[in-house]
Motif scaffolding. Structure first.
Motif, PDB file in Angstrom:
ATOM      1  N   UNK A  71      -5.938  -6.512  14.048  1.00  0.00           N
ATOM      2  CA  UNK A  71      -4.843  -7.590  13.782  1.00  0.00           C
ATOM      3  C   UNK A  71      -3.775  -6.756  12.924  1.00  0.00           C
ATOM      4  N   UNK A  72      -2.517  -7.202  13.056  1.00  0.00           N
ATOM      5  CA  UNK A  72      -1.475  -6.521  12.323  1.00  0.00           C
ATOM      6  C   UNK A  72      -1.613  -6.590  10.711  1.00  0.00           C
ATOM      7  N   UNK A  73      -1.491  -5.343  10.189  1.00  0.00           N
ATOM      8  CA  UNK A  73      -1.451  -5.246   8.761  1.00  0.00           C
ATOM      9  C   UNK A  73      -2.858  -5.705   8.282  1.00  0.00           C
ATOM     10  N   UNK A  74      -3.745  -5.730   8.915  1.00  0.00           N
ATOM     11  CA  UNK A  74      -5.059  -6.098   8.356  1.00  0.00           C
ATOM     12  C   UNK A  74      -5.831  -5.115   7.816  1.00  0.00           C
ATOM     13  N   UNK A  75      -5.412  -4.848   6.555  1.00  0.00           N
ATOM     14  CA  UNK A  75      -5.872  -3.344   5.986  1.00  0.00           C
ATOM     15  C   UNK A  75      -6.872  -3.572   4.747  1.00  0.00           C
ATOM     16  N   UNK A  76      -7.217  -5.265   4.377  1.00  0.00           N
ATOM     17  CA  UNK A  76      -7.953  -5.457   3.357  1.00  0.00           C
ATOM     18  C   UNK A  76      -6.933  -5.008   2.039  1.00  0.00           C
ATOM     19  N   UNK A  77      -7.495  -4.768   1.001  1.00  0.00           N
ATOM     20  CA  UNK A  77      -6.542  -4.426  -0.275  1.00  0.00           C
ATOM     21  C   UNK A  77      -5.546  -3.346   0.028  1.00  0.00           C
ATOM     22  N   UNK A  78      -4.406  -3.509   0.081  1.00  0.00           N
ATOM     23  CA  UNK A  78      -3.439  -2.497   0.144  1.00  0.00           C
ATOM     24  C   UNK A  78      -3.467  -1.036  -0.580  1.00  0.00           C
ATOM     25  N   UNK A  79      -3.874  -1.369  -2.132  1.00  0.00           N
ATOM     26  CA  UNK A  79      -4.048  -0.140  -2.903  1.00  0.00           C
ATOM     27  C   UNK A  79      -5.305   0.619  -2.406  1.00  0.00           C
ATOM     28  N   UNK A  80      -6.480  -0.041  -2.312  1.00  0.00           N
ATOM     29  CA  UNK A  80      -7.876   0.527  -1.980  1.00  0.00           C
ATOM     30  C   UNK A  80      -7.445   1.312  -0.640  1.00  0.00           C
ATOM     31  N   UNK A  81      -6.853   0.475   0.368  1.00  0.00           N
ATOM     32  CA  UNK A  81      -6.303   1.334   1.689  1.00  0.00           C
ATOM     33  C   UNK A  81      -5.626   2.536   1.487  1.00  0.00           C
ATOM     34  N   UNK A  82      -4.764   2.743   0.629  1.00  0.00           N
ATOM     35  CA  UNK A  82      -3.496   3.921   0.543  1.00  0.00           C
ATOM     36  C   UNK A  82      -4.660   4.907  -0.160  1.00  0.00           C
ATOM     37  N   UNK A  83      -5.352   4.504  -1.296  1.00  0.00           N
ATOM     38  CA  UNK A  83      -6.305   5.470  -2.009  1.00  0.00           C
ATOM     39  C   UNK A  83      -6.994   6.123  -1.058  1.00  0.00           C
ATOM     40  N   UNK A  84      -7.974   5.429  -0.180  1.00  0.00           N
ATOM     41  CA  UNK A  84      -8.719   5.862   0.674  1.00  0.00           C
ATOM     42  C   UNK A  84      -8.133   6.781   1.953  1.00  0.00           C
ATOM     43  N   UNK A  85      -7.061   6.323   2.334  1.00  0.00           N
ATOM     44  CA  UNK A  85      -6.218   7.007   3.424  1.00  0.00           C
ATOM     45  C   UNK A  85      -5.738   8.307   2.816  1.00  0.00           C
ATOM     46  N   UNK A  86      -5.410   8.464   1.595  1.00  0.00           N
ATOM     47  CA  UNK A  86      -4.831   9.937   1.186  1.00  0.00           C
ATOM     48  C   UNK A  86      -6.111  10.539   0.739  1.00  0.00           C
ATOM     49  N   UNK A  87      -7.100  10.278   0.481  1.00  0.00           N
ATOM     50  CA  UNK A  87      -8.118  10.936   0.210  1.00  0.00           C
ATOM     51  C   UNK A  87      -8.899  11.641   1.582  1.00  0.00           C
ATOM     52  N   UNK A  88      -9.116  10.748   2.419  1.00  0.00           N
ATOM     53  CA  UNK A  88      -9.702  10.901   3.855  1.00  0.00           C
ATOM     54  C   UNK A  88      -8.667  11.991   4.704  1.00  0.00           C
TER      55      UNK A  88
END
Length: 225
Positions: free
Chosen positions: A95-112
């Motif tokens: 689903x478009x923009x179905x990321x869950x919590x956006x801050x958690x998503x971005x933190x995890x993305x940067x780390x991974x």
């Protein structure tokens, strides 16, 4: 930088055999996210300039930054340059923009993706992810390049005024009304530079790539390490 100069720089970077392009999928917030990473393998890790994360507008994908030359040019200048397809776009399903919590998503993305303290380029729809991050966790971001992003109205002018994020705000003369509201909100950031692109619309990096990329490079060069 005019269009001809940009095309020349772009082509030189794309022809550099030391630049590698990798892609794949990573799991972020239980979602499988497609990503691309471009680096210059001839530049030692200790000499690299930092990390750049390119997000995209709702009508584009990470392929846009690859085709546009942005990823190659930044990699050629020593940056580890990453881009993703947000949920529901490009090679990322769901689903478009179905990321869950956006801050958690971005933190995890940067780390991974292994891109700590990135400079984030965030057009339009991707503001749903980046505005919460820079407001709530500004210490995670080296620089912010919003292009009429969504979600700026979720925070008060006071929250922006108290935020020390270094930002380059770019927008088109013929941007949408929503885009202009976003720009007005972002101009409350105390450490910002703003540039209007004459004759451009909602996506000035597409309408005037030479000038836009020159501003991006100038901004990056001005940032503290």
């Amino acid at each position: 930088m005019d269009l001809q100069s940009w095309d020349s720089i772009k082509q030189t970077s794309k022809n550099n055999e030391d630049i590698t392009v990798s892609n794949g999928k990573v799991i972020i917030n239980n979602r499988s996210i497609f990503h691309r990473v471009v680096v210059n393998e001839n530049i030692p890790q200790c000499d690299r300039q930092g990390n750049i994360l390119l997000l995209h507008a709702g009508c584009y994908s990470s392929q846009t930054w690859l085709d546009h030359g942005t990823m190659h040019v930044m990699a050629n200048r020593g940056f580890r340059t990453a881009a993703i397809d947000m949920p529901g776009y490009g090679e990322t399903g769901g689903v478009k923009m179905d990321t869950g919590d956006p801050i958690d998503f971005m933190k995890s993305l940067i780390q991974v993706l292994g891109i700590p303290y990135p400079i984030i380029v965030s057009p339009s729809r991707s503001g749903d992810l980046t505005i919460p991050l820079i407001i709530e966790c500004p210490e995670l971001v080296r620089g912010y390049v919003p292009v009429s992003p969504h979600s700026t109205d979720k925070y008060s002018a006071e929250r922006y005024r108290g935020n020390q994020t270094n930002a380059l705000i770019t927008y088109g003369e013929n941007d949408t009304e929503a885009g202009r509201v976003a720009v007005a909100n972002l101009k409350n950031l105390p450490n910002h530079t703003a540039e209007e692109f004459l004759g451009a619309g909602h996506h000035p990096y597409m309408d005037n790539p030479g000038q836009w990329h020159q501003l991006l490079l100038n901004f990056i060069n001005s940032l503290p390490q």
